[in-house]
Write an enzyme that holds these catalytic residues in place. Structure first.
Site, PDB file in Angstrom:
ATOM      1  N   GLU A 111       0.841  -1.214   0.000  1.00 18.18           N
ATOM      2  CA  GLU A 111       0.000   0.000   0.000  1.00 18.18           C
ATOM      3  C   GLU A 111       0.872   1.258   0.000  1.00 18.18           C
ATOM      4  O   GLU A 111       0.560   2.243  -0.670  1.00 18.18           O
ATOM      5  CB  GLU A 111      -0.934  -0.039   1.209  1.00 18.18           C
ATOM      6  N   GLU A 117      -3.669  -9.775   4.123  1.00 15.09           N
ATOM      7  CA  GLU A 117      -4.389  -9.506   5.377  1.00 15.09           C
ATOM      8  C   GLU A 117      -5.482 -10.523   5.664  1.00 15.09           C
ATOM      9  O   GLU A 117      -5.796 -10.783   6.825  1.00 15.09           O
ATOM     10  CB  GLU A 117      -4.987  -8.081   5.345  1.00 15.09           C
TER      11      GLU A 117
HETATM   12  N1  CAA Z   1       4.904  -7.683  11.186  1.00 19.69           N
HETATM   13  C1  CAA Z   1       5.747  -8.020  12.188  1.00 19.69           C
HETATM   14  N2  CAA Z   1       6.814  -8.834  12.023  1.00 19.69           N
HETATM   15  C2  CAA Z   1       7.013  -9.362  10.793  1.00 19.69           C
HETATM   16  C3  CAA Z   1       6.160  -9.060   9.704  1.00 19.69           C
HETATM   17  C4  CAA Z   1       5.057  -8.170   9.937  1.00 19.69           C
HETATM   18  N3  CAA Z   1       4.218  -7.790   8.958  1.00 19.69           N
HETATM   19  N4  CAA Z   1       6.596  -9.725   8.627  1.00 19.69           N
HETATM   20  C5  CAA Z   1       7.680 -10.413   9.026  1.00 19.69           C
HETATM   21  N5  CAA Z   1       7.951 -10.180  10.325  1.00 19.69           N
HETATM   22  C6  CAA Z   1       9.033 -10.755  11.150  1.00 19.69           C
HETATM   23  C7  CAA Z   1       8.781 -12.208  11.477  1.00 19.69           C
HETATM   24  O1  CAA Z   1       7.903 -12.338  12.578  1.00 19.69           O
HETATM   25  C8  CAA Z   1      10.185 -12.685  11.790  1.00 19.69           C
HETATM   26  O2  CAA Z   1      10.537 -12.239  13.090  1.00 19.69           O
HETATM   27  P1  CAA Z   1      11.260 -13.285  14.125  1.00 19.69           P
HETATM   28  O3  CAA Z   1      12.575 -13.605  13.454  1.00 19.69           O
HETATM   29  O4  CAA Z   1      11.404 -12.471  15.360  1.00 19.69           O
HETATM   30  O5  CAA Z   1      10.365 -14.458  14.223  1.00 19.69           O
HETATM   31  C9  CAA Z   1      11.037 -11.887  10.791  1.00 19.69           C
HETATM   32  O6  CAA Z   1      10.243 -10.773  10.396  1.00 19.69           O
HETATM   33  C10 CAA Z   1      11.393 -12.683   9.551  1.00 19.69           C
HETATM   34  O7  CAA Z   1      10.193 -13.170   8.986  1.00 19.69           O
HETATM   35  P2  CAA Z   1       9.947 -14.718   8.630  1.00 19.69           P
HETATM   36  O8  CAA Z   1      10.755 -15.598   9.520  1.00 19.69           O
HETATM   37  O9  CAA Z   1       8.472 -14.940   8.596  1.00 19.69           O
HETATM   38  O10 CAA Z   1      10.584 -14.751   7.156  1.00 19.69           O
HETATM   39  P3  CAA Z   1      10.177 -15.700   5.945  1.00 19.69           P
HETATM   40  O11 CAA Z   1      11.229 -15.479   4.898  1.00 19.69           O
HETATM   41  O12 CAA Z   1       9.930 -17.088   6.397  1.00 19.69           O
HETATM   42  O13 CAA Z   1       8.755 -15.118   5.420  1.00 19.69           O
HETATM   43  C11 CAA Z   1       7.190 -13.371   4.786  1.00 19.69           C
HETATM   44  C12 CAA Z   1       8.683 -13.821   4.878  1.00 19.69           C
HETATM   45  C13 CAA Z   1       6.471 -14.230   3.733  1.00 19.69           C
HETATM   46  C14 CAA Z   1       7.191 -11.935   4.347  1.00 19.69           C
HETATM   47  C15 CAA Z   1       6.501 -13.562   6.164  1.00 19.69           C
HETATM   48  O14 CAA Z   1       7.308 -12.931   7.158  1.00 19.69           O
HETATM   49  C16 CAA Z   1       5.135 -12.999   6.258  1.00 19.69           C
HETATM   50  O15 CAA Z   1       4.179 -13.614   5.788  1.00 19.69           O
HETATM   51  N6  CAA Z   1       4.975 -11.808   6.895  1.00 19.69           N
HETATM   52  C17 CAA Z   1       3.680 -11.216   7.187  1.00 19.69           C
HETATM   53  C18 CAA Z   1       3.046 -10.613   5.927  1.00 19.69           C
HETATM   54  C19 CAA Z   1       1.696 -10.017   6.263  1.00 19.69           C
HETATM   55  O16 CAA Z   1       0.790 -10.701   6.698  1.00 19.69           O
HETATM   56  N7  CAA Z   1       1.530  -8.688   6.022  1.00 19.69           N
HETATM   57  C20 CAA Z   1       0.308  -7.964   6.284  1.00 19.69           C
HETATM   58  C21 CAA Z   1       0.406  -7.241   7.606  1.00 19.69           C
HETATM   59  S1  CAA Z   1      -1.114  -6.448   8.102  1.00 19.69           S
HETATM   60  C22 CAA Z   1      -1.173  -5.013   7.196  1.00 19.69           C
HETATM   61  O17 CAA Z   1      -0.262  -4.674   6.475  1.00 19.69           O
HETATM   62  C23 CAA Z   1      -2.423  -4.195   7.399  1.00 19.69           C
HETATM   63  C24 CAA Z   1      -2.527  -2.975   6.537  1.00 19.69           C
HETATM   64  O18 CAA Z   1      -3.128  -3.007   5.491  1.00 19.69           O
HETATM   65  C25 CAA Z   1      -1.992  -1.696   6.976  1.00 19.69           C
END
Ligand code: CAA
Length: 258
Positions: A112, A132
């Site tokens: 976004e 999301e």
């Molecule tokens: N918020 C907080 N922490 C996050 C994060 C997020 N959106 N995305 C990744 N991290 C953190 C993970 O928790 C992890 O932290 P730890 O090492 O302390 O456990 C670190 O970053 C590395 O991430 P992964 O171990 O998960 O890395 P990966 O390579 O296995 O996966 C990824 C990468 C696919 C991006 C995965 O991290 C993921 O799915 N992240 C979340 C994506 C998501 O759901 N985004 C939407 C958020 S809500 C939003 O954005 C609302 C809005 O419209 C404003």
């Protein structure tokens, strides 16, 4: 003023660069990061030595969304009261062009944010999505609105309702990204594009950005009238005289931003 610690700020000639810098969290956008990012962009916007800006992350992630851990325990009342998405809107007030340079994950609030920029250069590794729905919520910073205007209803439905992601080529195909470039060159290309923009007539550049954005906010009749008014207004600038005289005199124009 305290130094930012979730972003890195650099200048490259007349280009201002902001790097999102929470690598330990895939550049998840927490309240501090969005505040620091917007303040940095606003500072560049009011600095006459800067003509355009680039926002980037790192190779692995532009940003993996809003910081989930920051909001996991919030109630609806908390979310309304904090309104932590409100600062995202500040990018809409930036008058100079902002380019997103995207490599790796560009998800949720990260996508976004990238879509709120004016142009987007994607590394061939870039991956865009609105996951999301996997968290039991919906996008909150333009994913149902700005994305739908960009890619159309059916693809937006698939992305927002079913977490369909787009690769870099698809992002260009569906109008999210301007260009895909090899992974090692995405930032260089974004900086080069920003430098080209920064060398253009500053007042015309700002007016042009404002009017393209106006197309999303107005009826065609209103938009055309506003465009014409803005076109005529530019004839009171020195740069218009310089630009048109330089053309007639077959020389390169020297812009003053006046
Ligand atoms: N918020 C907080 N922490 C996050 C994060 C997020 N959106 N995305 C990744 N991290 C953190 C993970 O928790 C992890 O932290 P730890 O090492 O302390 O456990 C670190 O970053 C590395 O991430 P992964 O171990 O998960 O890395 P990966 O390579 O296995 O996966 C990824 C990468 C696919 C991006 C995965 O991290 C993921 O799915 N992240 C979340 C994506 C998501 O759901 N985004 C939407 C958020 S809500 C939003 O954005 C609302 C809005 O419209 C404003």
């Amino acid at each position: 003023m305290t130094e930012p610690n979730t972003i890195l700020v650099e200048t490259h000639g007349r280009v201002g660069l902001v790097r999102l810098n929470r690598p330990e969290a895939m550049n998840a956008i927490n309240s501090q990061l969005i505040e620091e990012l917007m303040s940095a962009l606003e500072a560049f916007d009011s600095n006459s030595a800067i003509g355009a800006m680039v926002v980037t992350g790192n190779e692995k992630a532009f940003a993996a969304g809003a910081d989930i851990k920051e909001m996991v325990d919030a109630s609806a009342a908390d979310m309304h009261a904090r309104d932590h998405i409100a600062p995202f809107d500040r990018i809409l007030k930036i008058r100079k062009p902002v380019i997103a340079a995207v490599s790796g994950w560009c998800l949720g609030g990260g996508s976004e944010l990238a879509l709120s920029c004016d142009m987007l250069i994607a590394s061939e590794t870039a991956k865009f999505g609105q996951p999301e729905i996997n968290l039991g919520v919906i996008p909150g910073a333009g994913g149902t609105q700005r994305l739908t205007r960009a890619v159309g209803k059916t693809l937006a439905m698939e992305m927002v309702l079913n977490n369909r992601t787009l690769n870099a080529q698809e992002a260009v195909q569906f109008g999210i990204a301007n260009h895909v470039v090899p992974a090692e060159r995405y930032l260089e290309e974004a900086l080069a594009l920003a430098a080209e923009l920064a060398a253009r007539a500053p007042l015309a550049l700002q007016a042009a950005k404002q009017m393209v954005n106006h197309a999303f906010e107005s009826s065609l009749t209103d938009g055309l009238a506003e465009e014409r008014r803005t076109f005529y207004d530019l004839f009171d600038t020195r740069d218009q005289k310089e630009g048109m005289r330089a053309f007639a005199e077959k020389r390169k124009a020297e812009w003053k931003g006046e």
